[in-house]
Motif scaffolding. Sequence first.
Motif, mmCIF file in Angstrom:
data_model
loop_
_atom_site.group_PDB
_atom_site.id
_atom_site.type_symbol
_atom_site.label_atom_id
_atom_site.label_comp_id
_atom_site.label_asym_id
_atom_site.label_seq_id
_atom_site.Cartn_x
_atom_site.Cartn_y
_atom_site.Cartn_z
ATOM 1 N N SER A 1 1.056 3.882 -2.981
ATOM 2 C CA SER A 1 0.668 5.246 -2.629
ATOM 3 C C SER A 1 1.798 6.231 -2.915
ATOM 4 C CB SER A 1 0.270 5.310 -1.155
ATOM 5 O OG SER A 1 -0.821 4.456 -0.886
ATOM 6 N N VAL B 1 0.835 -1.211 0.000
ATOM 7 C CA VAL B 1 0.000 0.000 0.000
ATOM 8 C C VAL B 1 0.867 1.257 0.000
ATOM 9 C CG1 VAL B 1 -1.595 1.354 1.410
ATOM 10 C CG2 VAL B 1 -2.038 -1.066 1.021
ATOM 11 N N ILE C 1 -6.637 3.662 -0.835
ATOM 12 C CA ILE C 1 -5.919 2.497 -1.366
ATOM 13 C C ILE C 1 -5.817 1.419 -0.302
ATOM 14 C CG2 ILE C 1 -3.694 1.678 -2.227
ATOM 15 C CD1 ILE C 1 -3.344 4.355 -3.621
ATOM 16 N N ALA C 2 -5.498 1.803 0.915
ATOM 17 C CA ALA C 2 -5.395 0.816 1.998
ATOM 18 C C ALA C 2 -6.738 0.198 2.310
ATOM 19 C CB ALA C 2 -4.820 1.495 3.240
ATOM 20 N N ALA D 1 -7.349 -2.297 -0.364
ATOM 21 C CA ALA D 1 -6.342 -3.367 -0.439
ATOM 22 C C ALA D 1 -6.458 -4.351 0.711
ATOM 23 C CB ALA D 1 -4.940 -2.763 -0.465
ATOM 24 N N LEU E 1 -8.934 5.190 -7.445
ATOM 25 C CA LEU E 1 -8.214 4.820 -6.226
ATOM 26 C C LEU E 1 -8.685 3.468 -5.690
ATOM 27 C CD1 LEU E 1 -8.056 8.273 -4.391
ATOM 28 C CD2 LEU E 1 -6.263 7.125 -5.711
ATOM 29 N N THR E 2 -9.985 3.175 -5.825
ATOM 30 C CA THR E 2 -10.501 1.887 -5.353
ATOM 31 C C THR E 2 -9.934 0.730 -6.173
ATOM 32 O OG1 THR E 2 -12.558 2.911 -4.589
ATOM 33 C CG2 THR E 2 -12.585 0.535 -4.930
ATOM 34 N N THR F 1 -3.646 -3.587 -5.839
ATOM 35 C CA THR F 1 -2.589 -3.693 -4.830
ATOM 36 C C THR F 1 -2.868 -4.852 -3.886
ATOM 37 O OG1 THR F 1 -2.257 -1.297 -4.928
ATOM 38 C CG2 THR F 1 -1.381 -2.451 -2.996
ATOM 39 N N GLY G 1 -6.404 0.251 -5.358
ATOM 40 C CA GLY G 1 -6.284 -0.450 -4.086
ATOM 41 C C GLY G 1 -6.567 -1.937 -4.225
#
Length: 872
Positions: A479, A475, A517-518, A521, A795-796, A802, A799
């Motif tokens: 990022s 992450v 992102i976290a 993820a 971003l989703t 990732t 994530g």
Amino acid sequence: MFRTPPIRRAPRLLFKRPTVLITVIGATAILGMVAALTPLFLSSASSAALQQELVGRCAASFGGQTNNFADNDSSRQVLSEITADDPAFLPPRLYLEGALVNAANSSGEGLTIPIRFTGRDEFRDHIELIEGTHGPGAYINDVAARDLDAGPGDTIQYFIQGDVYEFEVQAVYKSVTDQITDPYWCFLENVLAVTAMGDLQPPLVLVDVDHFDERSEVYGRVFAEYGRGIGTWELPVKVDGLTVPGAIVASATLAASQEDVHEQNENPSFFQGPSIISDLPLVTTRVQALTAALRSSILPLAAVVLLAAVALVGGAGSYWVDRRKLELQYLSALGAGPGTIALKAVLEFLPAMAIGGTLGWVLANLLIPGVGPSLDIDPSARLTAIWVVAGAVFLSLLAVAAIVGLRSRGILDHKPRSRHSLAWRIPVMVAAVIGAILVRIEIGDSAVVTGENQLVGSVDPMVLFLPLFTIIAAVLLVSELVIRLFPAIRRLGSRGHALYLASRRIVSAPTLVIALIAGAALPVATLIYAASLTRSATSTIDAKGRTFIGADVATPVFGLIEPPGALADSSTVVIKAERANLNGVVVDVIAVDYDTFAHGAFFEDEFADIPLETVLEAVHGDGDGAPLDGYISNGTGETGDLTISGHTVPIRVVGEVDTFPGTRRTRPLVIVDRDRYFNAFADEDGRLVGSRYLLWTVGRTPDEIESELQEAGVGFAFTTAAATTLDQLRFKALVWTFDFLEIYSALAGLIAVGAVLLYVDTRQRARNLSYALARRMGLTRQQHMVAGFAEIGSLTVLGILTGLFAGRFPARQLYQILDAIPETPPAPRWVGAFGLAVITIAIGLVVALVATILAQRTADGADTSELLRHGE
């Protein structure tokens, strides 16, 4: 303070705001599910393990048995009193077995055959009548009726030491030879099972237990002269619904029964030998070991997910502050401080959280039958779940109070905020990478922890920490790359109004980039990690079991048969000799049929370094003068002598194969051709000494195979399924740990979805003023929605991608060392979770779309004129 109007009205105020109320109840319901599922899952797993262990055992054996030579009525009373208050036990059951005697029809018709009188409690409830009616007399089975040429009302003579006795046939029942697995009949396996040569045991003549007593009014002194034979009391256990606490109590009952028996019985010869012989305490101890192993694996995981859920619910406090900002400013003007406002928030949240926690507990109880290994949950686990949920709700209230207090202080305190930030991302990412490396080194060559008792294998807790480090590192790395690309993202915004707005929103909040992102993820990575290891472990267990017996089902048959009927295209008959001798080395030998072996044996090319066709052709050849050509698995060999039961034949070993059906790591396996093996080792009468015939079948159940063989009149002893061959309990802690991780991954996904929706709504409320100004400057509603979807969706999905990498990478590293029985081939195999990966990406896009629509509704619902006045 509690009597002031804002405080007094607080418990009711949240119910006037349905959106906030639903958010809090939903978040707390997820929290309650997370909290309650842990004790419920542990109870479900222990019940499943207990019942699976007991199902394969005879009810009388694991419940308890004892030889009894005392008065039957006295024995029944004593044993009934011992088990009366324990719901795990069924009523005591007496079994009386007489010696074999010869019998014949008094009419002179039929054969003279051996029979065995058997007294059995409740036998009438467990037989199927063919002729006659129920009554107090003797019951013969259909085999005896055929051989004796007898039926109801006929008189049968039997002979003891030259004396002749008679009994009248009351009824004819269907033979129970095929019901040995039934809990009622399993104790009689030694007098019911087909012999190794395929012969039936002598027929049982069923009579009431009191007929063995010399006081019997029906048979007079006949049974007294005949002798009581072997008498055994059974204490059967009710397996259905039995939980580990119940088994512990039942084991204690058995342990205390010996003293109770001797205290209550006046006859010192009441019991001969040990009072109770039972497997129940051993099984219970082993299951307790499994539960302890499972608990050590999943409790740390549960704690992490529970803290994440508490953080979500605490985040609802921030949501509450944003929705009540004007009210809080008014209360501040009246003299209310952050502590008072935090207390007010707690009082508002308390009823909603109580409802949500209760709902979560109910949902967990409804969910556990579908996701847990067993339907049976001990009541104490449900009570424990209540306390855990209550504790989680209390922690969440503290989190709400803390967040509301801090946010209120920030709103009410008008001091300028410091914009100083620390460069923390790179050091944390490096620390996460180092942590992952150290954890992997700590795990070593095996991720399975086996206790000193060797009863169960559990997952090394380090296995659950490895993906956490991997996720953090991935992450932060992704990022950091996104943040480094902020200039390029700004340039991308020049291509349109929607992209301009989305790019500016992304680059203006690096911390929120990391959070989104976290948030995507974390659940995806844990789901992919758990699913990959679960599927790989399950597939490996299945492959080991099928390799161990050679097929899905192995059936010892009596002779070199042709598979009948529907089994012809899915079966093969092999000849197997165990513990033969090859040049002084103990080996197993399997003789395979060139034409049918591929139909019925379990063989996958990924397990072997040589194709099956190559092996079959090599051993099937003419041999160039050698009686046998052979391949060897799990060993090495060369041309020499193969000795079976004293018969020695020269053999030439032509190759080695890594894994082959029937291979065991304990000794090598020699593969030869069936026809050549038969010609080399059969005697003049066509018999093979030291060998047995096995029907291997794939794609069929044991019941289907038994039915086909019985219909074709083929003699067989029993069937063995691959799923029951290996010690399954050693795998349970491994598989259930990752099953539990999958469940929590799904709940973490719900938490993440809730957090995203909460973030979007809260963030949009802060942006409503800028949205109103942008609309005045020409931004359309459609462009605003596209910008929102581009921001959240990009971003989703980033994530999720990732998370896919962060979950697959550690799973790929560990699957080979998650092997509870490495001594059994084949080696672990990898089964990925590609389907789940596609599903998670689709769900991520749907969530992004829903979040965009929610944000647009929030923006559309704002009062533009009031926002502009407020901005002025």
